[in-house]
Write an enzyme that holds these catalytic residues in place. Structure first.
Site, PDB file in Angstrom:
ATOM      1  N   PRO A   7       4.075   7.435 -26.905  1.00 41.28           N
ATOM      2  CA  PRO A   7       5.138   8.301 -27.433  1.00 41.28           C
ATOM      3  C   PRO A   7       4.654   9.073 -28.663  1.00 41.28           C
ATOM      4  CG  PRO A   7       6.002   6.133 -26.899  1.00 41.28           C
ATOM      5  CD  PRO A   7       4.513   6.035 -26.770  1.00 41.28           C
ATOM      6  N   GLU A   8       4.963  10.363 -28.686  1.00 40.60           N
ATOM      7  CA  GLU A   8       4.563  11.215 -29.797  1.00 40.60           C
ATOM      8  C   GLU A   8       5.781  11.499 -30.673  1.00 40.60           C
ATOM      9  OE1 GLU A   8       2.154  14.513 -28.414  1.00 40.60           O
ATOM     10  OE2 GLU A   8       1.507  13.366 -26.671  1.00 40.60           O
ATOM     11  N   HIS A  48       9.303  -8.965 -20.611  1.00 41.40           N
ATOM     12  CA  HIS A  48       8.591  -8.330 -21.717  1.00 41.40           C
ATOM     13  C   HIS A  48       9.512  -8.045 -22.898  1.00 41.40           C
ATOM     14  CE1 HIS A  48       5.371  -7.970 -18.829  1.00 41.40           C
ATOM     15  NE2 HIS A  48       6.140  -7.258 -18.025  1.00 41.40           N
ATOM     16  N   ARG A  86       2.826  -3.746 -22.423  1.00 40.65           N
ATOM     17  CA  ARG A  86       1.405  -3.720 -22.776  1.00 40.65           C
ATOM     18  C   ARG A  86       1.125  -4.363 -24.133  1.00 40.65           C
ATOM     19  NH1 ARG A  86      -0.850   2.269 -20.920  1.00 40.65           N
ATOM     20  NH2 ARG A  86      -0.106   2.187 -18.773  1.00 40.65           N
ATOM     21  N   ARG A 145     -14.201  21.939 -41.048  1.00 33.60           N
ATOM     22  CA  ARG A 145     -14.410  20.893 -40.052  1.00 33.60           C
ATOM     23  C   ARG A 145     -14.987  21.502 -38.772  1.00 33.60           C
ATOM     24  NH1 ARG A 145      -8.948  17.423 -39.771  1.00 33.60           N
ATOM     25  NH2 ARG A 145     -10.254  16.268 -38.292  1.00 33.60           N
TER      26      ARG A 145
END
Length: 284
Positions: A2-3, A96, A115, A158
Site C-alpha cells: 500500500p502506498e 491471520h 504475510r 543524483r
C-alpha cells in the site's frame, strides 16, 4: 505494498471509528509481526484514548492521550485493518488476525496480515523527529507538503534514474511503484532520465514543476478514489479502491497509450528489480 493513497484511505476509515474512543483491551495473538512488538505493548495501549490519527508517508500514527504518545502502524505488503461493530457477527478469529483492539463502545478493530510484513511501535510523540523510521523521510506527496523547490533540492546531483529517485522514501515519503509510474507518465518524463538531469544545477526546472504538479494530482485523485486495489488491498470496511481504473500506464504493457495524439504502445522494463511501465512516445 500500500502506498500513500491506500494508507490515507485506511486512516480515514479508522478515524471514523477510533477517534474519541478508549482502548479497553488489546489482544496480541503472536509475539511479532515483521518485528517483535515493543515490550509491554498491550499494557502500554490499554486504557488510552485515541485523540486523532495522522499519517507520515506509509505510516499510520495514532495519537493517544492528548497526543502525548503515538502508536505507529505500518501495513507492510498485506496488512489490513477491519472494523467490527458491537453487534457484528463477523469473527475476529481468522487465521491471520493477529491484533484485536476492543473499544469502549463495544466495537473491535482487527489487524490481519497473512504475510506479516507489517509492524507496530509505540513512542512518546515528542520523540518522533528522532524515530529511526521517521527521522529521514522526505515530504509527503501532497500540496501542503511537497513543493517544486523541495523536490529539486532532493534530486539535484543524483545520478540515479528518476524512477529509483522517487521510490526513495528520503526523496518523497509514501510513493511506490504504481504511483511513480503514473506520475512520471503525466509529467512526460522518462523513468530512465537521471535525477540530476531533471533537477538541473540550480533553481526549479520545468520537468521538476511538472513532476511536482503530477504528484499532487495523482495522489489527490487516488485518495478520492479510495486508492488502487492491486492484489488484496481493501479499505477498513472492505471496499475496493477504484483508482485502478484510472491507471494510464501501470499494468498496461503492450496496450496503446491513452494520451490524445500519441500512437505509441506502453512498454515495461525492469529497474532495480521492479517493473516500470511507461510510454516511449510521451515520456522523454
Amino acid at each position: 505494498m500500500p502506498e500513500y493513497p491506500e494508507v490515507c484511505t485506511v486512516r480515514l476509515g479508522l478515524e471514523r471509528h477510533l477517534v474519541g474512543r478508549r482502548i479497553i483491551d488489546i489482544e496480541l495473538r503472536r509475539p511479532d509481526l515483521r518485528f517483535p512488538f515493543p515490550p509491554g505493548f498491550a499494557q502500554l495501549l490499554r486504557g488510552r484514548a485515541v485523540q486523532r490519527i495522522d499519517q507520515r508517508g506509509k505510516y499510520l500514527l495514532l495519537r493517544l492521550d492528548e497526543g502525548e504518545y503515538t502508536w505507529l502502524s505500518h501495513l507492510g505488503m498485506s496488512g489490513r485493518w477491519t472494523l467490527l461493530g458491537a453487534d457484528s457477527e463477523d469473527s475476529d478469529e481468522g487465521p491471520h488476525d493477529w491484533v484485536v483492539v476492543h473499544l469502549d463502545n463495544g466495537e473491535r478493530a482487527v489487524y490481519s496480515d497473512h504475510r506479516r510484513f507489517g509492524f507496530m511501535d509505540f513512542f512518546p510523540t515528542d520523540e518522533q523527529e528522532q524515530h529511526e523510521l521517521l527521522a529521514h523521510l522526505g515530504p509527503d506527496p501532497t500540496p501542503d507538503h511537497l513543493t517544486p523547490m523541495d523536490l529539486a533540492e532532493r534530486l539535484r546531483g543524483r545520478r540515479t534514474p528518476m524512477k529509483a529517485a522517487l521510490l526513495d522514501q528520503k526523496t518523497v515519503a509514501g510513493l511506490g511503484n504504481i504511483y511513480v509510474c503514473e506520475i512520471l507518465h503525466r509529467a512526460g518524463v522518462s523513468p530512465r532520465r537521471s535525477a540530476a538531469n531533471v533537477a538541473g544545477k540550480s533553481g526549479v526546472t520545468r520537468r521538476v514543476e511538472r513532476i511536482t504538479a503530477a504528484t499532487h494530482d495523482v495522489i489527490t485523485e487516488a485518495i478520492d478514489a479510495g486508492g488502487s486495489s492491486i492484489s488484496d488491498f481493501v479499505g477498513v470496511g472492505g471496499a475496493l479502491g477504484y483508482f485502478t481504473r484510472s491507471h494510464q500506464v501501470y499494468g498496461r504493457e503492450g496496450e496503446p497509450c491513452l494520451t490524445e495524439g500519441c500512437d505509441a504502445t506502453i512498454r515495461r522494463i525492469v529497474q532495480s528489480g521492479r517493473s516500470t511501465f511507461y510510454c516511449p512516445g510521451c515520456q522523454r
